[in-house]
Design a protein around this motif. Sequence first.
Motif, PDB file in Angstrom:
ATOM      1  N   THR A  34       0.827  -1.212   0.000  1.00  0.00           N
ATOM      2  CA  THR A  34       0.000   0.000   0.000  1.00  0.00           C
ATOM      3  C   THR A  34       0.859   1.259   0.000  1.00  0.00           C
ATOM      4  O   THR A  34       0.406   2.324   0.410  1.00  0.00           O
ATOM      5  CB  THR A  34      -0.928   0.036   1.233  1.00  0.00           C
ATOM      6  N   LEU A  37      -0.290   4.841  -0.881  1.00  0.00           N
ATOM      7  CA  LEU A  37      -1.289   5.553  -0.083  1.00  0.00           C
ATOM      8  C   LEU A  37      -0.667   6.038   1.229  1.00  0.00           C
ATOM      9  O   LEU A  37       0.038   5.275   1.883  1.00  0.00           O
ATOM     10  CB  LEU A  37      -2.470   4.627   0.235  1.00  0.00           C
ATOM     11  N   LEU A  40      -2.775   5.800   7.324  1.00  0.00           N
ATOM     12  CA  LEU A  40      -4.001   6.306   7.964  1.00  0.00           C
ATOM     13  C   LEU A  40      -3.900   6.276   9.483  1.00  0.00           C
ATOM     14  O   LEU A  40      -4.795   6.749  10.184  1.00  0.00           O
ATOM     15  CB  LEU A  40      -5.206   5.465   7.517  1.00  0.00           C
ATOM     16  N   GLU A 128      -5.159   0.666   5.193  1.00  0.00           N
ATOM     17  CA  GLU A 128      -5.098   1.224   3.836  1.00  0.00           C
ATOM     18  C   GLU A 128      -5.546   0.161   2.818  1.00  0.00           C
ATOM     19  O   GLU A 128      -6.304   0.445   1.894  1.00  0.00           O
ATOM     20  CB  GLU A 128      -3.672   1.694   3.497  1.00  0.00           C
TER      21      GLU A 128
END
Length: 142
Positions: A34, A37, A40, A128
């Motif tokens: 991931t 990205l 988070l 993610e």
Amino acid sequence: MTFRAFLVAVMLLPVLPIAAVYGHGDGAPQPVDTSGLPPLGEQWLATNPYRNDEALRATAIEIGSRGYNSNCARCHGLEVKSGGMAPDLRELGEGESEDAWFIARVLGGATVGGRQKMPPFDGLLNQEAIWAIRTYIDSQPE
Ligand code: HEC
């Protein structure tokens, strides 16, 4: 070929297709990269953060497509078109309670009547990856 070798070959025949399936990684859960990205964080979000994010949505769909195909497609169907073996995930709504249900299912898996029908992905897929898979699923036409 000796008769013995012939016997061994015949005995191995049913094993080969199974080995082929697992050899392609369709059997074991696969980690999802991931790195496209931004992280988070540790706290699980209540709703899909990519759904209304114009900047990240396309990347999420791309990563989610890979994540879905290597971990979910063998049961939920290629392009999220269910063949009847598991529910059609395109039919799950896009609201907040559906997001919570989605996360709970993916992390915990599904055991029905003592039989595991879906493996838990907790500890294997990060936040993610799971939201990216959700974004990919929602991008598929019903
Ligand atoms: C080994 C097969 C299998 C795999 C792999 C699998 N699932 Fe499932 N999944 C199922 C089955 C079967 C059910 C229905 C369980 C039940 O009867 O409650 C289910 C249920 C679900 C549900 C709830 C659907 C609903 O309508 O309530 C979600 C969401 C879900 N899966 C997402 C995923 C995602 C995302 C992945 C990949 C990361 C995945 N599943 C991988 C078999 C699988």
